[in-house]
Write a protein that holds these residues in place. Sequence first.
Motif, short mmCIF file in Angstrom:
data_model
loop_
_atom_site.label_atom_id
_atom_site.label_comp_id
_atom_site.label_asym_id
_atom_site.label_seq_id
_atom_site.Cartn_x
_atom_site.Cartn_y
_atom_site.Cartn_z
N PHE A 47 0.75 -1.21 0.04
CA PHE A 47 -0.14 -0.07 -0.03
C PHE A 47 0.91 1.20 0.19
N PHE A 48 1.79 1.39 0.98
CA PHE A 48 2.44 2.53 1.21
C PHE A 48 3.49 2.67 -0.14
N ALA A 49 4.08 1.53 -0.73
CA ALA A 49 4.81 1.90 -2.07
C ALA A 49 3.92 2.51 -3.20
N ILE A 50 2.74 2.01 -3.19
CA ILE A 50 1.88 2.76 -4.27
C ILE A 50 1.75 4.34 -4.04
N LEU A 51 1.51 4.32 -2.54
CA LEU A 51 1.20 5.72 -2.12
C LEU A 51 2.45 6.61 -2.38
N LEU A 52 3.55 5.92 -2.14
CA LEU A 52 4.78 6.65 -2.31
C LEU A 52 5.06 7.17 -3.78
N HIS A 53 4.84 6.32 -4.70
CA HIS A 53 4.99 6.72 -6.01
C HIS A 53 4.16 7.74 -6.57
N LEU A 54 2.82 7.68 -5.98
CA LEU A 54 1.91 8.72 -6.48
C LEU A 54 2.26 9.87 -5.89
N ILE A 55 2.90 9.96 -4.44
CA ILE A 55 3.14 11.46 -4.06
C ILE A 55 4.39 11.74 -5.04
N TRP A 56 5.38 10.92 -5.13
CA TRP A 56 6.72 11.15 -5.70
C TRP A 56 6.16 12.10 -7.16
N PHE A 187 10.49 -2.77 12.05
CA PHE A 187 11.25 -1.82 11.53
C PHE A 187 10.97 -1.51 9.97
N GLU A 188 10.87 -2.62 9.13
CA GLU A 188 10.60 -2.46 7.86
C GLU A 188 9.18 -1.84 7.56
N SER A 189 8.23 -2.24 8.33
CA SER A 189 7.09 -1.48 8.16
C SER A 189 6.80 -0.39 8.66
N SER A 190 7.65 0.17 9.71
CA SER A 190 7.73 1.39 9.84
C SER A 190 8.36 2.54 9.11
N HIS A 191 9.32 1.86 8.25
CA HIS A 191 9.92 2.71 7.30
C HIS A 191 9.07 2.92 6.03
N ALA A 192 8.31 1.83 5.89
CA ALA A 192 7.28 2.06 4.82
C ALA A 192 6.51 3.19 4.93
#
Length: 278
Positions: A47-56, A187-192
């Motif tokens: 979910f956050f990977a998709i959101l990140l690329h949209l924001i980017w 840790f990894e979920s937090s970074h996402a």
Amino acid sequence: MSKSRSAYLQAIAVDNSLPIEQDAVDLWLKDLDNPFRWWLRPFLQFFFAILLHLIWFLKRLPLPQFSNHTLLQSLICWFCKNVVSVEANKLILRHFATESNILNFLLENSHIQDNHAPTPVELYPCTIEDMHQATFVDHDQELFRLFKELGKWQHTSSESILKWKYWRPIDMSNYKIEKRRSQILDFESSHALFMCLFCFLLTRDEYRDAINGFNLDQSIAIRIGKIIGDDSIVEMAYNKHPHYLVGPWNLSQRFLMHGFFTEYLYAKLHNFYHKDKS
């Protein structure tokens, strides 16, 4: 050692082939023991990977830029205090210390042409509250500042006496985290989660610089390898080629490998520190 861990995890729990402190290994293995990491993390990262690329994408459009460092750090600290696991929080705090020590070692042991030494890095938070001042934005900017102020680097003889004036050994007892039941994120979920906040609340250039700063790991490894006479350090740097700018693709892995690199290099240098002080 947890008997419920797989054979592989039991193997890496005792493998000391790479220089890494046992405290860091123990924290990482406890983070891997977090059940939410194995079933919640894949959904969150997707979910956050998709959101990140949209924001980017939106940030790259020719629109007015905005940033809010204070809000960014306040949100991160709130999530760290209420959602992020104790182990992940301690790994985050360790990362501030490992990288600050590495940069200060580089500062002290580099040949500076104008004999005007840069100001040492002072980012050593021990609590979540400390991160309101020692911020993640400062963490990136201090790296860039130091490289700029060091200027063109000259090879330093490995026979020179190493300097440790600004070195601060890590003591895990100094890290105080109040445990709460709601702290479940690994840790990894937090970074996402954090990478989306960063992308939204930094300008496009600030965020681009932050995610490309990992590639300076190779430059740091080359310089420190020459200083201590150990070129094998370069092999520990996963992130390389700082002249090639990248986007947020594969960011989670690149961030994680940056964290491992600083742990490896810190442990390597800390061994030298102990030898010099003994």
